[in-house]
Every structure is written in C-alpha cells, then in structure tokens.
Design a protein around this motif. Sequence first.
Motif, PDB file in Angstrom:
ATOM      1  N   SER A   1       0.825  -1.219   0.000  1.00 15.34           N
ATOM      2  CA  SER A   1       0.000   0.000   0.000  1.00 15.34           C
ATOM      3  C   SER A   1       0.853   1.261   0.000  1.00 15.34           C
ATOM      4  CB  SER A   1      -0.951   0.008   1.207  1.00 15.34           C
ATOM      5  OG  SER A   1      -1.827  -1.100   1.159  1.00 15.34           O
ATOM      6  N   LEU A   2       1.873   1.278  -0.879  1.00 15.64           N
ATOM      7  CA  LEU A   2       2.725   2.443  -1.056  1.00 15.64           C
ATOM      8  C   LEU A   2       2.596   2.962  -2.480  1.00 15.64           C
ATOM      9  CD1 LEU A   2       5.955   1.108   0.701  1.00 15.64           C
ATOM     10  CD2 LEU A   2       4.303   2.692   1.679  1.00 15.64           C
ATOM     11  N   LYS A   3       2.983   4.210  -2.664  1.00 15.65           N
ATOM     12  CA  LYS A   3       3.014   4.793  -4.013  1.00 15.65           C
ATOM     13  C   LYS A   3       4.213   5.723  -4.127  1.00 15.65           C
ATOM     14  CE  LYS A   3       0.182   8.898  -3.077  1.00 15.65           C
ATOM     15  NZ  LYS A   3      -1.001   9.686  -3.476  1.00 15.65           N
ATOM     16  N   ARG A   4       4.590   6.010  -5.351  1.00 21.34           N
ATOM     17  CA  ARG A   4       5.704   6.906  -5.623  1.00 21.34           C
ATOM     18  C   ARG A   4       5.172   8.276  -6.030  1.00 21.34           C
ATOM     19  NH1 ARG A   4      10.843   3.870  -8.315  1.00 21.34           N
ATOM     20  NH2 ARG A   4      10.788   1.985  -7.048  1.00 21.34           N
ATOM     21  N   ILE A   5       5.788   9.318  -5.502  1.00 19.63           N
ATOM     22  CA  ILE A   5       5.475  10.681  -5.908  1.00 19.63           C
ATOM     23  C   ILE A   5       6.790  11.399  -6.202  1.00 19.63           C
ATOM     24  CG2 ILE A   5       3.340  10.753  -4.553  1.00 19.63           C
ATOM     25  CD1 ILE A   5       4.826  12.452  -2.481  1.00 19.63           C
TER      26      ILE A   5
END
Length: 327
Positions: free
Chosen positions: A59-63
Amino acid sequence: MAAVKPALLHLVKVLAESNPGRYGLLWRRFDEIYVLLDFLLQQHYLARCSASFSENFYSLKRIPTGDCKQQPLATAGLPKKQHWKSLLLLILVPYLKGKLEKLVSSLREEDEYSIHPPSSSWKRFYRAFLAAYPFVNMAWEGWFLIQQLCYILGKAQHHSPLLRLAGVRLVRLTAEDIQALEKKLPVAASSQTHSIKTRVQSAVRKALGGIAFSLSTGLSVCVFFLQFLDWWYSSENQETIKSLTALPTPPPPVHLDHGVGSALLPKLKTVCPLCHKIRVNATALSTSGFVFCYRCVYNYVKTHQRCPITGYATELQHLVKLYSPES
C-alpha cells in the motif's frame, strides 16, 4: 519479486533437467526472460498505481521528490521522466548486478585453476578487476546501508539510493487513492471503444492485470509454502524426514548420449572420459554422477552446457570437486 525469482529458477531447472531439448533454452536464457516479464509487470503497476509490484503490495506509491502541498493520486501516474527512470532502475540494476556477480565468479574459477589464463598484454587489468570487485561491492552495499540509516534517523526522504536517483519518494496510499484505484477499472470497462488498436491495448492491459493479480495472490501462497518448508526441514523433523526419505540409491542413467562429439566411458575408472588420461583434480557432475578432470569438464560444460556422457542439461555450478588419494 525477490522471493519469486528463486522459486521460478528452481522450477525451470527441474524442467531443463527432465527435458533438455525442450526446456534447455529456457534455462540458459532465464535471466533475460525474467527481466522481460518483470519489465511488463513493473510497467503495468507504475502506469496504473504509481508504484512497483512490491510497493503496491504494501500500500505504497511513488510521488516526485519535492515539497508539493497536495499529493497526486496514484491513478494519475508519474511524470514521464520519473516513470522511465524508476522502471529502468527497478529492472536493469538488479539484472546487471547479477550478471556481474556471475562473471566475477566465473573469472575467479578460471583464475584459481589456471583455465584460459589471460595474455600478458591485459593480465594486469584481469587481476586488478578481480582484486577491486570486493571493494566496489562493499562500497555499493555501504552506500545503501548509509542511506537506510539516514532514513531511519529522519535525515533523508529515501530509504534507497535508487529512489533518489529516480527522483521519487514513497508515501502511503490515502483513502482517495484506494477509491480512485477501485473506480478505475469499472470506468475503463464501461467506456465504448471501437478502435481495433484500443481494443488490443485494452486486452493487453487486462491480461497484464490478470497476471499481476495472480502474482499478488501467489506471493502470499509462496510465503506460506516457504514457512512450511522451513518447518519441514527444521532440526525437530530431521528424524521423520530420514525415515520418509530412506530410499535406495537410484541406478546410473540408462540412456547414454553416444552421438557425434559425445564422450565414451573408458574401461578404467581412473581415466577421464574426455581426455582419456588418468584424471587430474577429479570432479564429478551432480546431474549425472560421472567423474572427469576438472579442466576437461569445466571447458566442456562451459561450451556445451550439458553432461558429456548423458547429455543432461548442466551448468558450472553442478561441478563437484572430489578430494581423494587418486586425484
């Protein structure tokens, strides 16, 4: 993905040893095939979720790196520059590092037993490369360790130097991200598309989505299976395992490969089947059990990637040195 690759490698190895003609190429080109599949998988997740496969699993994302007041949604994707930098660093760095380690291992093996010694013109470079690699590898691993310590102490935004090179950082998925990801598929399915190209792209996306979902589900199963194996081979179950696996030694292979270029078994057991001389530095192949001179079988397996006697698919890692009075 790091836990999936050894399992796939073992599966391909079993297939190659059971049928070298059909699955031998799959074993020899496993790294390249795995990189291609990993590329498709990571491309799908980066485009759809702004995260790699493993990052999305947690449940991670890249920004993009920077002080942005409002985080973009995961469905918006990364900017093109950060997207391709992330994809290349996710795929190429582990692939090249693995290839370099195999090359160093092979060069050390040849240098240890004086197989194909380098010419005097670049012998210094050959020796310097083998001597410098441990220090280069230590500096590489130390770089990652320092970056992780800085991240733990709150002195850095990234836990990995690769994220910093890609110009991104990891954040948790928000409730808006999860809702947007859940709505993305129904919206895409309800849209009317009449173009053949669009339909093909949609079919490819669905296929990749199915593969990704299967891998995501299979990862949990693999973790459970690995825990089961850890319990099965624990010291508490050794006696049970010995009683269940106390089977007689199987006979040697029946179908010998006596085609063109294959070695014939000598009458004397101390003679190498390849050079037909008394064995020097006796080495056995774990795939077939036959014994040769180390230099003979090393050169043969490196060139043909099979056993000289049986034709079984064989790699350099299957060479087992024997230490006995006759060698």
